[in-house]
Motif scaffolding. Structure first.
Motif: not given
Length: 285
Positions: A68, A78, A81, A84-85
């Motif tokens: 991620g 991937e 993610a 979003n991270f």
């Protein structure tokens, strides 16, 4: 100019110890490893007040091998993610009132296109697709950060840590492709030592793109300990009226930086590098 050190070079050292060191040697602030789950925001704010330091920047921890974290991946899940991270890192950075979040559009540690294609046409097409993916991902993060008084600073790193975005020129093209007012440039003297033909010229050509610097010498140790021509680099910074922060990232000798920073024999170098680095760089102002 202001001076800071990124705390990733101290591994899991308690933050209080790091703040004590930076205060003792006259630093203006700290750059944090961008892993929000490692921290208590209230503790950081309290330490900043106690030691009269600020969080000058945060380095988004997009490292190859951590799920991620790949903004350029052909895998949509991937990529989502990773976006979003980084949005979470944006929130963390804003909470700390730090003005800059450093971004690696391609994860540090992946040195080929996904799948390691062996045919030239496949290599070229995969690389182009990943460039486009990274541009889109960074644009999404920039839109999320918009209006929060936060700059995203794209960082090129050397060819042994990534296969794309290794020079200032490539980074400036990437920034133009993203086409967002809050996306700028960070340059790292260690990485420039490897991939720039003329690091001082790269700084001058970057002009107003450049908002932040990382500093380590050619041997990745404290500035002043290798053959990097910091005199010329400072002349270039002055020529473009650079007024940002220089965050040091000095690493002890060793093939694997992650191991070198942990070794007990290297722990005394933490104070030594912090003192030598800022003393040398301030002498060039």
């Amino acid at each position: 100019m202001k001076y800071a050190i990124n705390n990733w070079v101290y591994d899991d050292e308690p933050l209080r110890d790091t703040f004590k060191r930076l205060s003792r040697f006259g630093y203006d602030g700290i750059e944090l490893k961008g892993e929000p789950s490692l921290y208590d925001v209230d503790e950081i704010k309290s330490l900043c007040k106690e030691f009269s330091l600020q969080v000058t920047s945060v380095l988004g921890w997009t490292i190859w091998g951590i799920p991620g974290r790949d903004l350029s991946s052909p895998d949509e899940a991937e990529r989502a993610a990773a976006v979003n991270f980084l949005k979470g890192v944006v929130d963390f950075t804003v909470q700390l009132e730090a003005p800059i979040l450093l971004v690696l559009p391609f994860p540090a540690g992946r040195t080929t296109p996904t799948g390691d294609p062996q045919l030239e046409d496949e290599w070229i097409s995969t690389a182009a697709a990943e460039w486009s993916n990274a541009v889109d991902s960074v644009r999404q993060v920039s839109e999320y950060a918009s209006g929060q008084n936060l700059i995203l600073a794209v960082e090129p790193i050397n060819r042994f840590e990534t296969y794309q975005l290794t020079t200032a020129q490539q980074a400036r093209k990437f920034i133009r492709d993203v086409n967002a007012d809050n996306v700028k440039l960070n340059l790292d003297t260690y990485h420039m030592n490897i991939d720039e033909a003329d690091p001082a010229e790269a700084i001058q050509h970057s002009g107003e793109y450049l908002v932040h610097m990382h500093a380590a010498d050619s041997n990745r140790q404290a500035p002043g300990s290798g053959h990097t021509n910091f005199v010329e680099l400072f002349k270039a910074l002055k020529a473009i009226n650079f007024e940002g922060t220089i965050a040091l990232e000095p690493i002890p000798p060793g093939a694997n930086p992650g191991t070198a920073i942990k070794l007990s024999a290297n722990l005394p170098l933490r104070d030594q590098y912090a003192q030598e680095g800022i003393t040398y760089l301030k002498s060039l102002e």
